[in-house]
Design a protein around this motif. Structure first.
Motif, mmCIF file in Angstrom:
data_model
loop_
_atom_site.group_PDB
_atom_site.id
_atom_site.type_symbol
_atom_site.label_atom_id
_atom_site.label_comp_id
_atom_site.label_asym_id
_atom_site.label_seq_id
_atom_site.Cartn_x
_atom_site.Cartn_y
_atom_site.Cartn_z
ATOM 1 N N VAL A 31 45.359 59.064 20.494
ATOM 2 C CA VAL A 31 45.469 57.730 21.086
ATOM 3 C C VAL A 31 46.497 57.749 22.221
ATOM 4 C CG1 VAL A 31 46.085 55.320 20.576
ATOM 5 C CG2 VAL A 31 44.900 56.683 18.852
ATOM 6 N N ARG A 32 46.172 57.034 23.297
ATOM 7 C CA ARG A 32 47.109 56.963 24.435
ATOM 8 C C ARG A 32 47.609 55.520 24.573
ATOM 9 N NH1 ARG A 32 44.515 59.670 29.075
ATOM 10 N NH2 ARG A 32 43.039 57.953 28.911
ATOM 11 N N ASN A 33 48.910 55.373 24.790
ATOM 12 C CA ASN A 33 49.484 54.056 25.068
ATOM 13 C C ASN A 33 49.405 53.795 26.561
ATOM 14 O OD1 ASN A 33 50.223 53.190 22.531
ATOM 15 N ND2 ASN A 33 52.273 54.087 22.626
ATOM 16 N N GLU A 34 48.774 52.723 26.956
ATOM 17 C CA GLU A 34 48.641 52.389 28.384
ATOM 18 C C GLU A 34 49.272 51.020 28.615
ATOM 19 O OE1 GLU A 34 47.177 53.836 31.018
ATOM 20 O OE2 GLU A 34 45.993 55.463 30.140
ATOM 21 N N TRP A 35 49.977 50.882 29.709
ATOM 22 C CA TRP A 35 50.550 49.570 30.023
ATOM 23 C C TRP A 35 49.472 48.721 30.691
ATOM 24 C CZ3 TRP A 35 54.172 46.545 28.498
ATOM 25 C CH2 TRP A 35 54.533 45.429 29.266
ATOM 26 N N ASP A 36 49.207 47.563 30.126
ATOM 27 C CA ASP A 36 48.184 46.670 30.672
ATOM 28 C C ASP A 36 48.877 45.608 31.527
ATOM 29 O OD1 ASP A 36 46.234 44.833 31.169
ATOM 30 O OD2 ASP A 36 45.348 44.937 29.161
ATOM 31 N N ASN A 37 48.768 45.762 32.859
ATOM 32 C CA ASN A 37 49.446 44.848 33.777
ATOM 33 C C ASN A 37 48.951 43.414 33.617
ATOM 34 O OD1 ASN A 37 51.313 46.411 35.072
ATOM 35 N ND2 ASN A 37 49.829 47.220 36.544
ATOM 36 N N LYS A 38 47.639 43.284 33.355
ATOM 37 C CA LYS A 38 47.025 41.950 33.276
ATOM 38 C C LYS A 38 47.615 41.135 32.125
ATOM 39 C CE LYS A 38 42.413 40.773 33.081
ATOM 40 N NZ LYS A 38 41.075 41.381 33.020
ATOM 41 N N ASN A 39 47.711 41.786 30.940
ATOM 42 C CA ASN A 39 48.213 41.079 29.758
ATOM 43 C C ASN A 39 49.720 41.247 29.553
ATOM 44 O OD1 ASN A 39 45.680 40.103 29.003
ATOM 45 N ND2 ASN A 39 45.170 42.099 28.135
ATOM 46 N N GLY A 40 50.324 42.137 30.344
ATOM 47 C CA GLY A 40 51.769 42.371 30.228
ATOM 48 C C GLY A 40 52.166 42.988 28.905
ATOM 49 N N LYS A 41 51.289 43.815 28.325
ATOM 50 C CA LYS A 41 51.669 44.510 27.081
ATOM 51 C C LYS A 41 50.958 45.866 26.977
ATOM 52 C CE LYS A 41 48.584 41.749 24.216
ATOM 53 N NZ LYS A 41 48.441 40.808 23.179
#
Ligand code: B12
Length: 300
Positions: free
Chosen positions: A18-28
């Motif tokens: 699993v990769r953790n990705e920063w979601d700019n749209k949702n800010g999480k």
């Protein structure tokens, strides 16, 4: 950042990279499955995409869950050989840390470092590794064990009842990594050890031992040709006034040598053929089992 998620289904564990990705749209942070890896206990390094194979979280997951540790060790040995030839001590220390935190120091030496060095010897003997690179490998291995030994000395685990041990090689024997590895392992177990390898003349061994006063002397012999020098050293120790209870002789050089067990038993000399690192502690315990205060042979 990646990690392996362990999911239980009907009593069986399945692994997902699993990769953790920063979601700019949702800010999480969003978690994205990179790859389904199958049964957790079957995951091997080769299942992991190459860019994540050295990730500490991935390595520790495999180390903890995999029943196929041998494959992981094979990969690590190949990696170590490459790092030794490049004298990359930092990365070697990194492998040591990654492996030993799960499997310990003894197994690191026995299953990784020693086999890799034996492989170096075979590659050299068959002309596939030049002498200079063989020397680089040997020097790098010494540097690695020195760093490990410094770390062990910073966290001493002294055991006052254990015998004092002197490790040496016969005169003319320049192979010293085995002695360093034995020193390292015994120190980690709380033994007081002095390692004077390589190649010390018998007189100097006796002179040093008279001050250090060891209970046991361990002689490491890699070349069978050094048996004459080893016997000379043994005789000098037995004739001396040293309070040594046993002399243990080991190393790959003794494998082909005929030994007279009866005579040696009387002389308190033990040739430990085929004894690897894991066999050393039981051998020492066996000869010192008569009690914690451990009787010395006093020769006048
Ligand atoms: C590094 C190396 C060198 C380095 C040593 C540097 C140094 N400061 O140590 C240098 C370049 C100097 C060197 C030189 C030579 N080497 Co060289 N060397 C090696 C090599 C590649 C690795 C040795 C090593 O570090 N092993 C790893 C350690 C951890 O293992 P170990 O020593 O076996 O120790 C373990 C066990 O045996 C046991 N043990 C060891 N001692 C004791 C003692 C007791 C009491 C007990 C219970 C157990 C025990 O526990 C240890 C820990 O697990 C070996 C390959 C091999 N198969 O070993 C060749 C090898 C030993 N060398 C060899 C040769 C031929 C030589 C030279 C003659 C080459 C030459 N023509 O100049 C010279 C001889 C030098 C001399 N007079 O001693 C041959 C020996 C062949 C033979 N059967 O006789 C080997 C096997 C290479 C080969 N495949 O042909 N070498």
């Amino acid at each position: 950042m990646v990690f392996i998620r362990d999911k239980k289904v009907k009593g069986h564990s399945y692994a997902y990279l699993v990769r953790n990705e920063w979601d700019n749209k949702n800010g999480k942070v969003r978690q994205e499955i990179v790859k389904y890896l199958g049964r957790s206990n079957k995951v091997v390094v080769e299942d992991i995409p190459i860019e994540y194979q050295k990730d500490p979280k991935v390595i520790s997951f495999i180390a903890c869950h995999s029943t196929d540790v041998e494959k992981m060790e094979l990969t690590m040995k190949e990696e170590m050989l490459e790092l030794l030839t490049r004298n990359d001590i930092k990365s070697l220390v990194d492998i040591y840390e990654r492996y030993s935190q799960f499997y310990g120091l003894l197994r690191f030496y026995e299953r990784l470092l020693a086999p890799v060095m034996y492989n170096v010897g075979e590659l050299w003997a068959s002309g596939r590794l030049n002498v200079a690179t063989e020397h680089i490998c040997s020097n790098a291995a010494h540097s690695l064990v020195k760093i490990i030994n410094e770390r062990i000395s910073r966290n001493p685990n002294k055991n006052r009842n254990s015998p004092k041990i002197l490790i040496c090689t016969p005169e003319g024997e320049y192979h010293s990594l085995g002695c360093m590895v034995i020193e390292s392992f015994l120190r980690s177990k709380g033994y007081s050890v002095s390692n004077i390898a390589p190649s010390v003349p018998s007189d100097s061994v006796i002179a040093f031992a008279s001050k250090y006063d060891p209970d046991l002397i361990m002689i490491s012999m890699t070349l069978a040709d050094n048996i004459g020098a080893a016997n000379k050293l043994i005789n000098r120790v037995l004739e001396s006034k040293l309070h040594v209870s046993h002399i243990l002789v080991g190393g790959i050089g003794i494998e082909q040598i005929k030994t007279n067990n009866q005579k040696n038993a009387l002389r308190k000399v033990k040739f430990l053929k085929g004894t690897k690192l894991s066999g050393i502690l039981p051998s020492i315990k066996e000869i010192t089992k008569s009690g914690p205060k451990y009787s010395k042979v006093i020769r006048k």
